[in-house]
Motif scaffolding. Structure first.
Motif, PDB file in Angstrom:
ATOM      1  N   PRO A   1      13.425  -1.350  40.286  1.00  0.00           N
ATOM      2  CA  PRO A   1      14.089  -1.304  38.974  1.00  0.00           C
ATOM      3  C   PRO A   1      15.585  -1.006  39.047  1.00  0.00           C
ATOM      4  N   PHE A   2      16.229  -1.342  40.135  1.00  0.00           N
ATOM      5  CA  PHE A   2      17.671  -1.061  40.265  1.00  0.00           C
ATOM      6  C   PHE A   2      18.480  -2.354  40.148  1.00  0.00           C
TER       7      PHE A   2
ATOM      8  N   LEU B   1      10.579   6.685  42.580  1.00  0.00           N
ATOM      9  CA  LEU B   1      10.634   6.443  44.032  1.00  0.00           C
ATOM     10  C   LEU B   1      10.453   7.758  44.797  1.00  0.00           C
ATOM     11  N   ILE B   2      11.208   8.766  44.376  1.00  0.00           N
ATOM     12  CA  ILE B   2      11.129  10.057  45.067  1.00  0.00           C
ATOM     13  C   ILE B   2       9.744  10.664  44.892  1.00  0.00           C
TER      14      ILE B   2
ATOM     15  N   LEU C   1      12.167  13.731  52.847  1.00  0.00           N
ATOM     16  CA  LEU C   1      11.570  12.713  51.983  1.00  0.00           C
ATOM     17  C   LEU C   1      12.457  12.404  50.787  1.00  0.00           C
ATOM     18  N   VAL C   2      12.941  13.456  50.139  1.00  0.00           N
ATOM     19  CA  VAL C   2      13.785  13.227  48.965  1.00  0.00           C
ATOM     20  C   VAL C   2      15.087  12.550  49.378  1.00  0.00           C
TER      21      VAL C   2
ATOM     22  N   LEU D   1      30.438   1.211  37.128  1.00  0.00           N
ATOM     23  CA  LEU D   1      29.742   2.422  36.667  1.00  0.00           C
ATOM     24  C   LEU D   1      28.415   2.592  37.374  1.00  0.00           C
ATOM     25  N   LEU D   2      27.638   1.532  37.356  1.00  0.00           N
ATOM     26  CA  LEU D   2      26.304   1.632  37.954  1.00  0.00           C
ATOM     27  C   LEU D   2      26.409   1.790  39.458  1.00  0.00           C
TER      28      LEU D   2
ATOM     29  N   LEU E   1      18.713  -0.195  47.809  1.00  0.00           N
ATOM     30  CA  LEU E   1      17.952  -1.100  46.945  1.00  0.00           C
ATOM     31  C   LEU E   1      18.800  -1.551  45.753  1.00  0.00           C
ATOM     32  N   PHE E   2      19.692  -0.655  45.319  1.00  0.00           N
ATOM     33  CA  PHE E   2      20.607  -1.049  44.247  1.00  0.00           C
ATOM     34  C   PHE E   2      21.469  -2.222  44.702  1.00  0.00           C
TER      35      PHE E   2
ATOM     36  N   PHE F   1      27.183   5.278  40.178  1.00  0.00           N
ATOM     37  CA  PHE F   1      25.966   6.056  39.970  1.00  0.00           C
ATOM     38  C   PHE F   1      25.060   5.968  41.200  1.00  0.00           C
ATOM     39  N   ALA F   2      24.908   4.747  41.693  1.00  0.00           N
ATOM     40  CA  ALA F   2      24.062   4.551  42.867  1.00  0.00           C
ATOM     41  C   ALA F   2      24.677   5.217  44.086  1.00  0.00           C
TER      42      ALA F   2
ATOM     43  N   PHE G   1      23.790   8.804  44.247  1.00  0.00           N
ATOM     44  CA  PHE G   1      22.456   9.017  44.832  1.00  0.00           C
ATOM     45  C   PHE G   1      22.512   8.929  46.340  1.00  0.00           C
TER      46      PHE G   1
ATOM     47  N   VAL H   1      17.600   5.279  50.376  1.00  0.00           N
ATOM     48  CA  VAL H   1      17.011   3.942  50.253  1.00  0.00           C
ATOM     49  C   VAL H   1      17.286   3.371  48.869  1.00  0.00           C
ATOM     50  N   MET H   2      17.243   4.262  47.851  1.00  0.00           N
ATOM     51  CA  MET H   2      17.504   3.788  46.508  1.00  0.00           C
ATOM     52  C   MET H   2      18.903   3.189  46.389  1.00  0.00           C
TER      53      MET H   2
ATOM     54  N   SER I   1      17.360   3.275  33.485  1.00  0.00           N
ATOM     55  CA  SER I   1      16.344   2.580  34.275  1.00  0.00           C
ATOM     56  C   SER I   1      16.480   2.935  35.749  1.00  0.00           C
ATOM     57  N   MET I   2      17.725   2.989  36.238  1.00  0.00           N
ATOM     58  CA  MET I   2      17.920   3.362  37.646  1.00  0.00           C
ATOM     59  C   MET I   2      17.452   4.779  37.893  1.00  0.00           C
TER      60      MET I   2
ATOM     61  N   THR J   1       7.256   8.906  47.019  1.00  0.00           N
ATOM     62  CA  THR J   1       7.377   9.248  48.436  1.00  0.00           C
ATOM     63  C   THR J   1       6.742  10.601  48.723  1.00  0.00           C
ATOM     64  N   LEU J   2       7.058  11.553  47.849  1.00  0.00           N
ATOM     65  CA  LEU J   2       6.478  12.884  48.043  1.00  0.00           C
ATOM     66  C   LEU J   2       4.959  12.841  47.908  1.00  0.00           C
TER      67      LEU J   2
ATOM     68  N   ALA K   1      14.490   8.937  50.319  1.00  0.00           N
ATOM     69  CA  ALA K   1      14.235   8.101  49.145  1.00  0.00           C
ATOM     70  C   ALA K   1      15.528   7.801  48.403  1.00  0.00           C
ATOM     71  N   MET K   2      16.393   8.810  48.280  1.00  0.00           N
ATOM     72  CA  MET K   2      17.641   8.583  47.553  1.00  0.00           C
ATOM     73  C   MET K   2      18.546   7.617  48.299  1.00  0.00           C
TER      74      MET K   2
END
Lengths: 549, 656
Positions: free
Chosen positions: A291-292, B646-647, A273-274, A219-220, A284-285, A223-224, A227, A280-281, B638-639, B650-651, A277-278
């Protein structure tokens, strides 16, 4: 979209057919991945056509040969100069063949090889109905506790599918750090994630926990992935391309207007940027950064221990490889945007992992939090944004993989009536009953803690040095503080093993087959060699530390 | 020629290595190896001396750069030697007296199982002491300084099975560490001030400073360096306030007391001050401190020497006092340097002779050291009596003998300091001469004259219980049979007695010694406020008075076997003028209080912070752990939150 734009799309698609060329595939340079994927498909065929009693041997044989051959191919490519002078992009720009890719692929393959050894171990669990069994469920599809499960156990079934699954996962991991466009990256992510979700669910003992872990992870993970995919879409919108090189050029401003159709969104920094970041997130997961990180302890605890060991080592290697490439090749132009954010992530990851580990009572959860703290240490090297940073991360990943697989392999040995005895209280006095096993585990713990003369020290030193030289002194200070906190719980286990009275009803230490012994032995040997004489391997990582663009 | 200097140091060093590493198989010949290598060193010294005499006085200094020791940018430490007239004097004294004492020890230590080790330590001492005096920079000097400290420690505690010896060795080591600290601080100060610690450049810079040229440093810094050097000298030479170890050091074998704690090592402080003369010349305040220390110590040691019944401790008090004379002279500047060294050399002869005599007496008396149990020994030990007697006459300054020439010059120079200082220092020195005559006559009378108190002597000695163990070690409580010592012991005594008689006249007449040293230390004629003849006559007069008092008390009346209670001053002097009580109250108690306070701080503050941090971490861990509640939905939140932050971050970075 205006009519003319639609028209131009049509006319582009209707351009003369001869403009489409057959893709050029460099089979030689892609051979490591191709061998492993091929062997995985062969494994599926074995499941379908080979009689049940021979499947285990055939699968183990195929897996070991495939991984060894693939590793030989990696070494051959590296020796042939593909890590340095002949580094380049293969498969129509989809896959990079360069130093970091080959170094990480070699590490993943060795970790995978040791993983196969621990997967194939059949002497630890007591024999069921006269047949030796491994750590995996007799029939994964049967409901835990049901009659069909009992029947499967009685029939002596075994989930030999774990070997092709493992090979598929390794295949995906080989592509992941080498992926040179965002779509390949995503495909590789899914190719190695899905088999891992399955592998987590097939434990022989504590099956409910295992299945819970797999579902959570799935599931997680999904979800990741969402993103990640969204991030990819946004980046495409920004650059008009999914190719790393093109995106980097657009970020630099050297190329503009790649795709006229996307002129409305291209060059919009918010998308960059957005999206970045997503993306990279998502990575990171996979590395388990705060916090991932929340999935890590539950999954590490629930999954069959050999799977945990493999996953903890190889996933981290693959994911950090992809993260390095993304940050160094695609987004170096955004360094001043992502560095402070990554600083923060590294700090909370180091501290969070170390602090929460203090109060853990289960050895597998303890190692899970330890892996989170280590992800933080590696991140400190990632954000150095220097060649030293790359090579130190490569070295750290190599060293860490062997320690992790070895440590989890030792965990499989300590057993009582309920299977593995993972509660820490049961480990009390282990050093008096089984001094050798306890001593080996102590070596791994010392390496985790980063004590000199173990690979952990050399790795940590390299990473912190790179970070400090790049001006991230604060990170290094916090890293050292975290190491001190972490040392507390590693040493506590050692104290528990050697300086406590053994419990009367304590666990026994099973005598493993040469397979697990090899995995543990190689782990100890690499840990000590990299600790005592790290220079050769540091140099190797240094030579391999240049990304092709 | 220069290469011989290295050999000079290397010969005894080789001996030490061979004897200490050689093991039991060298037991039979070890003492001869040690003695032979000491003699080799002496011969090399004589060769170098002959060579030096052949040159003109200005060109006599030999320099040798051996190798670069610590070559660091801006910090160059070299191993190099400098052999000038001052070093040469010491080399001859150390190797000469050293060889004689090696010879003597062959007889003295004959019955000791660990004789080979003893000679190894003696050779180690010789090597270190030679290094100390031929080094061409302070850092290398420091190596020798520490080396002699180590050898001294090992030899004082040589009979380590005796708790008193082990304690004495430790005490000597600890007190010396205080002094060593002074030397190391002095070296550091030199380095920060001048950027070097080699003799040549440092003295050049000091000279430039005195002549008013533009040079680094200031008089204040030089005073600080001088005071630190004085502290070092106090430790090594047993000067007030670091004098307390010397008396206890007599626990070591007597040849050690003669060589290290009378003739050579304890004079290293005098060498240091004279060698650093250029620094002291430029720092009058430090120089004054030196004279004060010298004057106080010469009286202190003499008073202690009057009250001791242990023959070696009486001589130790005397040593302290005589070194006080040398330090006093060294503090007087160029008018005193040469006399300090001259007294040092003559003292080396007669004090070593006196100690060897004392050892010979002990050898014949079952290691008894209490003089109240001696008496009338002249009949039984004629050679010892004569040699000891000559040493006695020399030390009290009997006209014509060594001590007369050297001590008289120091008293003269002290008066010549001028003003009230001159009168006070001169008066102290004169008073010291009287007391010296008193206590030495006392020793002489109690040992060699009077009735034979050792016959049927009661064993316990309530006044000085600490001096007893020596007798126990060789297990003899029976009545002693005094006898003369073997030749191997008497020959060195005879040689030293000859030196005690003639050295002073040889050096003093025609200012031969002063001229010899002048190129190194410089020399000025002092002008005492009264004529030199008056000073000499008063010196002789006070000496006669001192002898008279002693004769009245110990010659005409029988000496009680058990010490009388004595006056308050006598009792204080028996306790070394309360030096140990003072140290105990001020330093030991003070140190204990400091330690306790530090332990308290450690327990409450440091441990509190550490344990508090650990508890905080544990608590934090317990709380953070609750976030891990096992629900996938919480994890997903939390994620999601993490991704949002994070976003946003960055912005935000771009916005900033």
């Amino acid at each position: 979209m205006s009519a003319s734009a639609v028209h131009s799309l049509w006319t582009m698609a209707a351009d003369p057919i001869e403009k489409i060329q057959a893709p050029k595939i460099e089979y030689g340079q892609l051979s490591p991945t191709l061998i492993v994927i091929g062997a995985a498909i062969l494994g599926v065929l074995i499941e379908a056509f080979v009689p049940r009693r021979s499947r285990y041997y055939a699968q183990v044989f195929v897996a070991i040969v495939a991984l060894a051959a693939s590793f030989a191919a990696v070494v051959g490519l590296a020796a042939g100069g593909y890590a340095t002078t002949k580094a380049g992009i293969a498969a129509m720009g989809a896959i990079a063949v360069d130093g970091p890719a080959l170094f990480l692929q070699g590490t993943i393959l060795l970790a995978g090889l040791l993983g196969v050894f621990t997967f194939a171990e059949r002497r630890l669990d007591p024999a069921a109905h006269g047949k030796r069994v491994d750590s995996f469920a007799a029939q994964a599809a049967s409901v835990p506790g049901s009659d069909s499960e009992k029947a499967a156990v009685k029939a002596g079934f075994a989930t030999t599918e774990v070997f092709p699954l493992l090979l598929f996962a390794i295949g995906g991991m080989l592509i992941f750090p080498a992926a040179n466009d965002l779509l390949t990256l995503f495909i590789a992510l899914e190719v190695f994630s899905l088999p891992l979700y399955l592998l987590c669910a097939v434990a022989r003992r504590k099956r409910l926990m295992s299945q819970e872990a797999a579902v959570k992870y799935f599931l997680l993970g999904a979800f990741a992935s969402a993103f990640t995919l969204f991030g990819i879409a946004l980046l495409y919108g920004y650059a008009g391309s999914v190719s790393y090189a093109t995106i980097a050029q657009v970020v630099d401003g050297t190329v503009q207007n790649v795709s006229p159709a996307l002129a409305a969104t291209m060059g919009n920094d918010a998308l960059l940027l957005v999206g970045g970041a997503m993306l990279v997130m998502g990575l990171l997961f996979k590395v388990g950064a705060v916090p991932f990180h929340m999935w890590t302890p539950d999954v590490y605890q629930g999954a069959p221990t050999p799977v945990t060991g493999f996953m903890a080592a190889a996933t981290k290697v693959a994911a950090f490889g992809a993260l390095l490439r993304l940050l160094y090749v695609v987004l170096p132009g955004l360094r001043w945007d992502w560095r402070p954010v990554m600083w923060a992530v590294a700090i909370v990851t180091m501290l969070g992992g170390a602090i929460v580990a203090i109060t853990q009572t289960d050895i597998k959860r303890l190692l899970a939090y330890s892996s989170i703290a280590h992800a933080g240490f590696i991140l400190a090297g990632v954000i150095a944004t220097s060649p030293d940073g790359v090579s130190s991360v490569l070295f750290y990943l190599g060293a860490y993989s062997f320690v992790t697989i070895g440590a989890f392999a030792v965990v499989t040995l300590v057993r009582d009536a309920g299977g593995e005895a993972t509660h820490l209280s049961k480990w009390a006095g282990l050093g008096r009953r089984s001094p050798l096993v306890a001593a080996v585990f102590a070596v791994f713990l010392l390496a985790f803690a980063g004590i000199p003369l173990t690979s952990g020290f050399a790795g940590k030193f390299a990473v912190f040095k790179a970070a400090a030289e790049s001006g991230a002194g604060a990170i290094v200070v916090i890293g050292v503080i975290s190491s001190a906190i972490a040392a507390f719980f590693y040493i506590r286990v050692i104290v528990l093993m050697f300086f406590s009275q053994p419990r009367p009803e304590g666990p026994t230490v099973a005598v493993p087959s040469p397979l697990t012994m090899t995995a543990i032995g190689v782990g100890v040997a690499v840990t000590l060699v990299l600790g005592v004489a790290p220079q050769y391997f540091l140099d190797l990582a240094g030579q391999a530390g240049v990304f092709v663009r | 020629m220069e290469n011989l200097i290295a050999l000079l140091v290397a010969a005894p060093l080789l001996g030490a290595a061979v004897l200490l590493c050689g093991g039991r198989r060298l037991d039979a010949v070890g003492h001869w190896i040690g003695t032979a290598l000491a003699a080799v060193s002496f011969v090399l010294g004589v060769v170098l001396f002959a060579d030096m005499l052949g040159k003109s006085p200005e060109n006599r200094t030999l320099m040798q750069h051996l190798f670069s020791w610590i070559p660091v940018e801006g910090f160059q430490a070299n191993v190099g030697f400098q052999l000038d007239q001052l070093s040469m004097t010491f080399v001859l004294l150390i190797t000469g007296v050293g060889s004689l004492i090696h010879l003597y020890s062959i007889g003295y230590m004959e019955h000791d199982e660990r004789r080979r080790r003893f000679f190894g330590y003696l050779n180690l001492f010789l090597a270190a002491m030679l290094l100390l005096v031929v080094a061409d920079n302070y850092l290398l000097l420091y190596v020798g300084w520490e080396g002699v400290g180590l050898a001294s420690y090992l030899l004082i505690g040589f009979w380590q099975h005796k708790p008193s010896a082990a304690t004495a060795a430790k005490k000597a080591f600890l007190v010396n560490r205080v002094g060593d600290m002074g030397l190391s601080i002095a070296i550091m100060l030199m380095f920060t001030t001048f950027g070097t610690f080699a003799f040549g450049p440092v003295f050049q810079a000091t000279g430039a400073l005195t002549s008013g040229a533009d040079a680094p440093g200031s008089e204040g810094k030089l005073t600080a360096i001088g005071l630190m050097l004085l502290l070092a000298a106090c430790g090594k030479s047993a000067q007030v306030p670091l004098q307390s170890w010397l008396g206890d050091a007599m626990e070591g074998p007597t040849p050690v007391s003669a060589l290290i704690h009378a003739a050579t090592m304890v004079t290293a402080g005098v060498y240091l001050i004279v060698r650093s003369g250029d620094i002291f010349n430029a720092a009058p305040d430090a120089q004054l401190a030196v004279t004060v220390v010298g004057a106080v110590t010469l009286l202190f040691g003499a008073i202690v020497g009057c009250a001791k019944d242990d023959i070696k401790k009486a001589l130790a008090g005397s040593t302290m006092s005589q070194i006080g004379y040398m330090v006093l002279a060294a503090g007087l500047g160029p008018i005193g340097y040469a006399f300090a060294i001259m007294h040092l050399v003559t003292h080396g002869f007669f004090k070593a002779g006196l100690f060897l005599g004392a050892g010979s007496v002990m050898h014949g008396m079952n290691d008894e050291v209490d003089m109240r149990k001696y008496g009338g020994l002249r009949k039984y030990m004629p050679i010892t009596f004569v040699t000891f007697g000559l040493g006695y006459l020399a030390i009290i300054g009997f006209p014509g003998l060594s001590g007369f020439f050297s001590k008289d010059k120091i008293i003269e120079a002290a008066f010549a300091k001028g003003g009230a200082e001159g009168w006070i220092l001169g008066g102290a020195a004169l008073l010291g001469a009287a007391i010296t005559a008193f206590y030495m006559t006392r020793v002489m009378l109690m040992t060699f004259f009077g009735e034979e108190r050792w016959r049927h002597a009661p064993t316990p000695s309530p006044a000085e219980p600490s001096v007893e163990p020596a007798a126990e070690t060789r297990g003899a409580h029976a009545e002693p049979h005094p006898h003369e010592s073997p030749k191997v012991m008497t020959i060195p005594m005879i040689v030293l007695a000859v030196g005690s008689v003639f050295a002073g006249a040889f050096f003093g007449i025609g200012e031969r010694f002063v001229k010899w040293l002048e190129p190194v230390t410089g020399f000025e004629h002092g002008h005492p406020p009264v004529s030199a003849l008056t000073v000499t006559l008063s010196t002789v007069a006070v000496m006669v008075v001192g002898v008279g008092f002693a004769y009245a008390q110990y010659g005409r009346r029988p000496v009680p076997v058990v010490a009388p209670r004595g006056s308050l001053l006598t009792r204080a002097a028996r306790r070394d003028l309360l030096q140990d009580d003072f140290n105990h109250v001020v330093l030991v108690r003070g140190g204990e209080h400091l330690t306790r306070s530090l332990v308290y701080v450690d327990h409450t503050l440091v441990d509190g912070v550490v344990n508090g941090t650990a508890a905080t971490m544990g608590g934090l861990s317990g709380r953070l752990r609750r976030l891990q509640n096992g629900f996938a939905r919480s994890y997903a939140v939390s994620m999601f939150g993490g991704a949002a932050v994070l976003i946003a971050a960055t912005l935000l970075m771009r916005a900033v």
